[in-house]
Enzyme design. Structure first.
Site, mmCIF file in Angstrom:
data_model
loop_
_atom_site.group_PDB
_atom_site.id
_atom_site.type_symbol
_atom_site.label_atom_id
_atom_site.label_comp_id
_atom_site.label_asym_id
_atom_site.label_seq_id
_atom_site.Cartn_x
_atom_site.Cartn_y
_atom_site.Cartn_z
ATOM 1 N N GLY A 49 33.849 37.015 38.194
ATOM 2 C CA GLY A 49 34.536 38.184 38.734
ATOM 3 C C GLY A 49 35.924 38.266 38.136
ATOM 4 O O GLY A 49 36.521 37.235 37.809
ATOM 5 N N GLN A 57 44.584 40.994 37.316
ATOM 6 C CA GLN A 57 44.562 39.748 36.539
ATOM 7 C C GLN A 57 44.746 39.987 35.049
ATOM 8 O O GLN A 57 45.036 39.048 34.304
ATOM 9 C CB GLN A 57 43.241 38.997 36.764
ATOM 10 N N CYS A 93 39.556 30.470 40.356
ATOM 11 C CA CYS A 93 40.041 31.793 39.958
ATOM 12 C C CYS A 93 40.524 31.711 38.523
ATOM 13 O O CYS A 93 41.173 30.732 38.143
ATOM 14 C CB CYS A 93 41.190 32.213 40.875
ATOM 15 N N LEU A 94 40.210 32.719 37.734
ATOM 16 C CA LEU A 94 40.638 32.719 36.328
ATOM 17 C C LEU A 94 42.157 32.730 36.208
ATOM 18 O O LEU A 94 42.693 32.341 35.173
ATOM 19 C CB LEU A 94 40.021 33.916 35.587
ATOM 20 N N HIS A 106 36.699 37.764 47.295
ATOM 21 C CA HIS A 106 37.718 37.187 46.411
ATOM 22 C C HIS A 106 38.325 38.268 45.510
ATOM 23 O O HIS A 106 39.544 38.350 45.357
ATOM 24 C CB HIS A 106 37.065 36.062 45.590
ATOM 25 N N GLU A 107 37.451 39.113 44.925
ATOM 26 C CA GLU A 107 37.952 40.150 43.999
ATOM 27 C C GLU A 107 38.710 41.247 44.743
ATOM 28 O O GLU A 107 39.742 41.734 44.255
ATOM 29 C CB GLU A 107 36.808 40.748 43.175
ATOM 30 N N HIS A 137 42.152 40.250 45.463
ATOM 31 C CA HIS A 137 43.066 40.405 44.319
ATOM 32 C C HIS A 137 43.740 41.777 44.341
ATOM 33 O O HIS A 137 44.894 41.913 43.934
ATOM 34 C CB HIS A 137 42.297 40.280 42.995
HETATM 35 NI NI NI Z 1 40.362 35.304 41.161
#
Ligand code: NI
Length: 184
Positions: free
Chosen positions: A61, A66, A108-109, A150-151, A154
């Site tokens: 995701g 991000q 998380c990225l 989670h997304e 963000h």
């Molecule tokens: Ni994330």
């Protein structure tokens, strides 16, 4: 979002990827603005690049903030059976959650290499528009439920570490900062 059991097989893409912002960054803590009709071209340009960036990372995701874009837009692909199953979420909203909770290890990225157990509603119903502007609803459980939450977090400037204790968060963010210093 990243997953510990992430599949090794990812679609190969010729599309340009984008740099992923690493926490802490102001845009990762900011509330993104809704996608409007005037954003259609930007979304059309962003979506393939966000997927390419997510697949390459690899992750399951990725939210627009991000990659430095403050729009309510995210992409998700859990790659069930190692096959692409891309979901584009434009202006997603959680319209229902289960009382039952589930705890799962999240990454998380934007917080690379760090993982923590996060407790969230086990099931969610999400309303969104897809890349074509069609209004859709998904009911999800398991990994997809966690990933969607989670997304969408963000887009409200919330990271998975905001769901854990301050003590654990500070420790994790210090480890991240140290790893980032050593990587450069
Ligand atoms: Ni994330």
């Amino acid at each position: 979002m990243t997953d510990m059991n992430d599949a090794a097989t990812r679609p190969i893409s010729q599309t340009d990827t984008m740099p992923i912002l690493i926490a802490p960054k102001a845009i990762l803590k900011a509330r993104a603005r809704p996608v409007g009709p005037a954003d259609a071209d930007a979304v059309r340009d962003l979506v393939p690049r966000m997927f390419a960036t997510m697949y390459k990372a690899p992750g399951i995701g990725l939210a627009a903030p991000q990659v430095g874009v403050g729009l309510r837009l995210a992409v998700v692909d859990l790659m069930p059976d190692d096959k692409p199953a891309p979901i584009v979420l434009v202006n997603p909203e959680i319209i229902g959650v289960s009382a039952e909770l589930a705890t799962r290890e999240e990454g998380c990225l934007s917080i690379p290499g760090q993982y923590a157990e996060v407790t969230r509603p086990a099931r969610v119903k999400v309303r969104f528009h897809d890349a074509q502007g069609i209004r859709k609803e998904i009911e999800a459980d398991g990994l997809l439920a966690a990933c969607l939450q989670h997304e969408i977090d963000h887009l409200d400037g919330v990271l998975f570490v905001d769901h854990i204790s301050a003590l654990k968060r500070n420790m994790l963010m210090r480890k991240l900062a140290k790893a980032q210093r050593e990587a450069t």
